[in-house]
Design a protein around this motif. Structure first.
Motif, PDB file in Angstrom:
ATOM      1  N   ALA A  30      -3.360   7.187  12.326  1.00 37.33           N
ATOM      2  CA  ALA A  30      -3.771   6.437  11.133  1.00 37.33           C
ATOM      3  C   ALA A  30      -2.604   6.248  10.170  1.00 37.33           C
ATOM      4  N   ALA A  49      -0.834   2.682   9.338  1.00 42.05           N
ATOM      5  CA  ALA A  49      -0.717   2.223   7.949  1.00 42.05           C
ATOM      6  C   ALA A  49       0.734   1.878   7.626  1.00 42.05           C
ATOM      7  N   VAL A 109       1.540  -1.474   9.320  1.00 44.04           N
ATOM      8  CA  VAL A 109       0.980  -2.604   8.566  1.00 44.04           C
ATOM      9  C   VAL A 109       1.836  -2.886   7.331  1.00 44.04           C
ATOM     10  N   GLU A 110       2.225  -1.835   6.631  1.00 41.58           N
ATOM     11  CA  GLU A 110       3.069  -2.002   5.437  1.00 41.58           C
ATOM     12  C   GLU A 110       4.421  -2.604   5.807  1.00 41.58           C
ATOM     13  N   SER A 146       3.225   4.947  16.222  1.00 40.07           N
ATOM     14  CA  SER A 146       1.832   4.590  16.535  1.00 40.07           C
ATOM     15  C   SER A 146       1.564   4.703  18.033  1.00 40.07           C
TER      16      SER A 146
END
Length: 152
Positions: free
Chosen positions: A16, A20, A23-24, A44
């Motif tokens: 997670a 995150a 994505v950032e 990831s």
């Protein structure tokens, strides 16, 4: 506690956090995105593999039973808090100033007690990073409390 079940939960948390970060970092522009996207994508992928491997061990019932040591759990909790504090402080006082404060504190918490080496290694690390980013790569550095005091 079953080690495989514990690893499933841990891998899920790491996945997670890595997702995150990915994505950032996908929102970064130009060449500044290459390194963070690569690192977070790799983190990831590795955490997804870890999660799958642990889940298979849980399903098969091959996980060993482990006992958690309260002192180690407390030390781990402090390190997790320090990581969050490090990120928060970076946004407030800058990377270099935060690094000079947090790196020796974490080493001390981790059991390293030679103060002269701690100070020298921390300052050396920050000077090398500054030299690489400012001198070698000519990358403008974000605002930093320490750098503003010395005219950087």
């Amino acid at each position: 506690m079953n080690r495989s079940a514990f690893e499933c939960v841990t891998a899920l948390v790491v996945l997670a956090a890595s997702a995150a970060g990915l994505v950032e970092s996908l929102g970064f522009r130009n060449q500044g995105a290459i390194m963070p996207v690569t690192v977070t994508a790799l983190a990831s992928a590795l955490s997804a593999i870890w999660l799958a491997t642990s889940a298979v061990a849980v399903v098969r019932g091959t996980g060993k039973r482990v006992e958690l040591d309260g002192r180690k759990v407390a030390r781990f909790s402090v390190l997790c808090f320090a990581a969050v504090a490090y990120v928060y402080l970076m946004s407030r006082i800058g990377f270099f100033t935060t690094t000079i404060l947090v790196v020796p504190a974490l080493a001390f918490i981790g059991g390293y007690r030679n103060a002269k080496v701690l100070v020298a290694a921390t300052i050396g690390f920050v000077v090398v990073l500054y030299g690489v980013f400012r001198g070698l790569l000519s990358v403008p550095l974000p605002d930093d409390l320490l750098l503003s005091l010395i005219g950087g």
